[in-house]
Design a protein around this motif. Structure first.
Motif, PDB file in Angstrom:
ATOM      1  N   GLY A  18       0.817  -1.214   0.000  1.00  0.00           N
ATOM      2  CA  GLY A  18       0.000   0.000   0.000  1.00  0.00           C
ATOM      3  C   GLY A  18       0.849   1.262   0.000  1.00  0.00           C
ATOM      4  N   GLU A  19       0.173   2.384   0.189  1.00  0.00           N
ATOM      5  CA  GLU A  19       0.842   3.689   0.160  1.00  0.00           C
ATOM      6  C   GLU A  19       1.650   3.924   1.433  1.00  0.00           C
ATOM      7  N   GLU A  22      -0.416   5.717   4.109  1.00  0.00           N
ATOM      8  CA  GLU A  22      -1.273   4.832   4.913  1.00  0.00           C
ATOM      9  C   GLU A  22      -0.460   4.090   5.971  1.00  0.00           C
ATOM     10  N   ILE A  25       0.366   6.508   8.832  1.00  0.00           N
ATOM     11  CA  ILE A  25      -0.827   6.753   9.652  1.00  0.00           C
ATOM     12  C   ILE A  25      -1.150   5.540  10.503  1.00  0.00           C
ATOM     13  N   ARG A  26      -1.084   4.353   9.898  1.00  0.00           N
ATOM     14  CA  ARG A  26      -1.396   3.119  10.625  1.00  0.00           C
ATOM     15  C   ARG A  26      -0.400   2.873  11.760  1.00  0.00           C
ATOM     16  N   GLU A  62       1.501   9.565  -1.133  1.00  0.00           N
ATOM     17  CA  GLU A  62       0.497   8.691  -1.743  1.00  0.00           C
ATOM     18  C   GLU A  62       1.042   7.972  -2.980  1.00  0.00           C
TER      19      GLU A  62
END
Length: 118
Positions: A18-19, A22, A25-26, A62
């Protein structure tokens, strides 16, 4: 032969992480050492592109993908929709994601040229 259809195959690397945005943030944070490793990969990728006269023009979190989930050791540059070959080194098109574009590019001043570093 008449009626024959040409076939084109596009082979891409599978990235499942994924990005990068993300992932940050995760996870909430990355250590300075991890961030440095990620940034070094990004700079090597940009250097490679620029050595071949390609300018991405839309670099952002992103558009940085992880090869595997939560593995920041392999970051890939993605989304070359705004990329341009720039043998002359100067461009004038206003493009990119507004939150990330340099102010001088957004202003769209007539005659303003920018280069790969812009």
């Amino acid at each position: 032969m008449y009626g024959r259809v040409a076939q084109v195959y596009l082979i891409c690397e599978l990235v499942t992480g994924g990005e990068l945005l993300e992932a940050v943030i995760r996870r909430g944070y990355y250590s300075e050492a991890e961030a440095r490793l990620c940034f070094q990969q990004l700079l090597r990728g940009i250097d490679y592109l620029h050595s071949r006269n390609v300018v991405h023009r839309d670099l952002k979190l992103e558009n940085l993908l992880l090869a595997a989930p939560d593995d920041i050791t392999k970051v890939k540059i993605a989304d070359f929709g705004l990329a341009k070959r720039s043998a002359a080194g100067a461009m004038s098109t206003v493009c990119g994601t507004p939150q990330y574009v340099a102010p001088e590019v957004i202003q769209g001043t007539p005659g303003l040229m920018y280069g790969p570093q812009g």
